[in-house]
Enzyme design. Structure first.
Site, short mmCIF file in Angstrom:
data_model
loop_
_atom_site.label_atom_id
_atom_site.label_comp_id
_atom_site.label_asym_id
_atom_site.label_seq_id
_atom_site.Cartn_x
_atom_site.Cartn_y
_atom_site.Cartn_z
N GLU A 25 -5.61 -8.56 0.97
CA GLU A 25 -6.25 -8.22 2.24
C GLU A 25 -7.73 -7.97 1.99
OE1 GLU A 25 -4.56 -4.99 4.57
OE2 GLU A 25 -2.53 -5.69 4.15
N GLU B 95 0.79 -1.24 0.00
CA GLU B 95 0.00 0.00 0.00
C GLU B 95 0.82 1.29 0.00
OE1 GLU B 95 -2.78 -0.19 3.24
OE2 GLU B 95 -3.94 -1.77 2.31
C1 BGC Z 1 -3.13 -2.44 6.04
C2 BGC Z 1 -3.18 -3.22 7.33
C3 BGC Z 1 -4.27 -2.64 8.22
C4 BGC Z 1 -5.58 -2.82 7.49
C5 BGC Z 1 -6.80 -2.33 8.26
C6 BGC Z 1 -4.46 -2.08 5.47
O1 BGC Z 1 -4.43 -0.74 5.10
O2 BGC Z 1 -2.30 -3.08 5.11
O3 BGC Z 1 -1.91 -3.20 7.92
O4 BGC Z 1 -4.30 -3.19 9.48
O5 BGC Z 1 -5.56 -2.15 6.27
O6 BGC Z 1 -6.76 -0.96 8.44
#
Ligand code: BGC
Length: 447
Positions: free
Chosen positions: A350, A166
């Protein structure tokens, strides 16, 4: 029961070093910018919360991998703390730090779990920040040298590498708004940091092509933008928001260009990239990693510097981080990547949600119906994108554990495994049980 997911679809969970490991200075590790940031009450929103202990994963790694196996995970996306491996960021390798990741990878493999290794998930060595951090053009070389150390030791056992996690959050949070480490608020710095991050990404991919034999990609967080109205103002705001968040990094990495809107957004702080910088950033990558949490219904407003804001949806469900639950956005964004970026292989690297979960599990159980519903809908949305032609090869749920949600500390729980931070007791939430079934049936149980 039928499943849209191919037989070799990879189901896993994701975490990041500073959010779970604890013991940030153990065994010769160098401090990171998150070590500094979290210990500074002027910077950290959740004052007093730090990564000093977190989930104590550094000491509990073997048990944690056993838990992953119990869940049936096929893959595990983790990140390496650069400063464990190179305490000063460059130069001398700290054998004990590198050994930790080697042990982790070997333990995963011994349990049939494929490692996905992210080289940079926000914890820049503090020693490099003292030299300007991502504002220093040498950062591309620092990063490539560090990446080479990791490739030399682990390529072959690790077959899927990620350069950066990111870059948008790193610059927007770390250099423009100051909410994340290193906590700067400077419109002139943000485009410089962005450019150096993408040069670093390119330099690491180039290094990988010299020594690596498998796959390497970039992870971006994408938030599909939908217009609040058809007005010319909202249409222009939408284009700016999309360029800023969704195209700022993928355009250079894949097309070797920068969206024209960035010059409008940054004004006098913007300078055009040189042809050399664009060429460095644009390296062939093997996959795009997409992190998806929410969407944005966009309208023109006077917010700085984007002049674009979000319209709240009165009927929607919001998570405890204030993000609208909108599964269709995941389908849309995966198809958007397919269209704009030449149908690349994609991993959802994610996806997940923070909802209120009690700090202590009752009788070995944590009921988390909102997360269960979030996951059912979002995994189904990935299935729909596959049916409509997106080449999605895996899904890494965020997150395996409740963990340090950066400047928000331990107040936001994203895990499918509940962590009692007083005792380090791990308890499966209902969402973990659901995910175990999703994996076991390759998604068919969602029918
Ligand atoms: C990040 C994580 C974070 C998640 C929730 C993403 O932006 O890679 O490290 O915990 O979002 O906010």
């Amino acid at each position: 029961m039928t499943s849209p997911f191919p037989d070799d679809f990879l189901w896993g969970c994701a975490t990041a070093a500073y959010q779970i490991e604890g013991s940030p200075l153990a065994d010769g590790a160098g401090a990171s910018i998150w070590q500094r940031f979290s210990h500074d009450p002027r910077l950290m929103a959740a004052k007093g919360d730090t990564g000093d202990v977190a989930c104590d994963h550094y000491n509990r790694m073997a048990d944690d991998v056993a838990l992953m196996k119990e869940l049936g995970l096929q893959a595990y996306r983790f990140s390496v703390a650069w400063g464990r491996v190179l305490p000063d960021g460059t130069g001398k390798v700290n054998a004990a730090g590198l050994d930790f990741y080697e042990r982790l990878v070997d333990t995963l493999l011994a349990n049939g779990i494929e490692p996905l290794c992210t080289l940079y998930h926000w914890d820049l060595p503090a020693a490099l920040d003292d030299r300007g951090g991502w504002l220093n053009r040498d950062s591309a070389d620092w990063f490539a040298d560090y990446a080479r150390v990791m490739f030399d030791r682990l390529d072959g056992r690790v077959k899927k590498w990620v350069t950066l996690n990111e870059p948008w959050v790193i610059t927007d949070g770390g250099y423009l708004h100051g909410a994340l480490a290193p906590g700067h608020k400077n419109v002139f710095e943000a485009p410089i940091a962005s450019r150096n991050l993408m040069r670093a990404h390119g330099a690491a991919v180039k290094a990988y092509r010299e020594v690596g034999r498998h796959e390497i990609g970039l992870v971006v967080n994408l938030e599909p933008k939908y217009p609040a109205s058809g007005s010319p103002e909202d249409t222009a705001a939408l284009a700016r928001a999309n360029a800023y968040m969704n195209r700022q990094y993928l355009d250079p990495a894949i097309h070797g260009t920068c969206p024209a809107e960035l010059a409008t957004i940054f004004g006098e702080a913007w300078t055009d990239w040189s042809a050399d910088d664009l060429a460095l950033a644009r390296q062939k990558i093997d996959f795009v990693g997409v992190n998806y949490y929410t969407r944005n219904v966009t309208r023109a407003d006077d917010s700085w510097p984007l002049n674009a804001g979000m319209v709240k949806q009165p009927l929607a469900t919001y998570t405890t981080t204030g993000w609208e639950v909108f599964p269709q956005g995941l389908t849309d964004v995966l198809l958007w990547v397919k269209e704009l970026y030449g149908d690349p292989a994609i991993y959802v690297t994610e996806n997940g949600a923070a909802f209120f979960d009690p700090p202590v599990a009752e009788q070995g159980r944590v009921e988390d119906p909102l997360r269960v519903s979030y996951l059912r809908q979002h995994i189904a949305a990935v299935g729909e994108a596959i049916e409509r032609g997106a080449n999605v090869k895996g899904y890494m749920l965020w997150s395996l554990f409740d963990n340090l949600e950066w400047s928000l500390g331990y107040s936001k729980r994203f895990g499918i495994v509940h962590v009692n931070f007083a005792t380090q007791q791990r308890t499966l939430k209902d969402s973990a049980r659901l995910y175990r079934e999703v994996i076991a049936t390759n998604g068919a149980c969602l029918d």
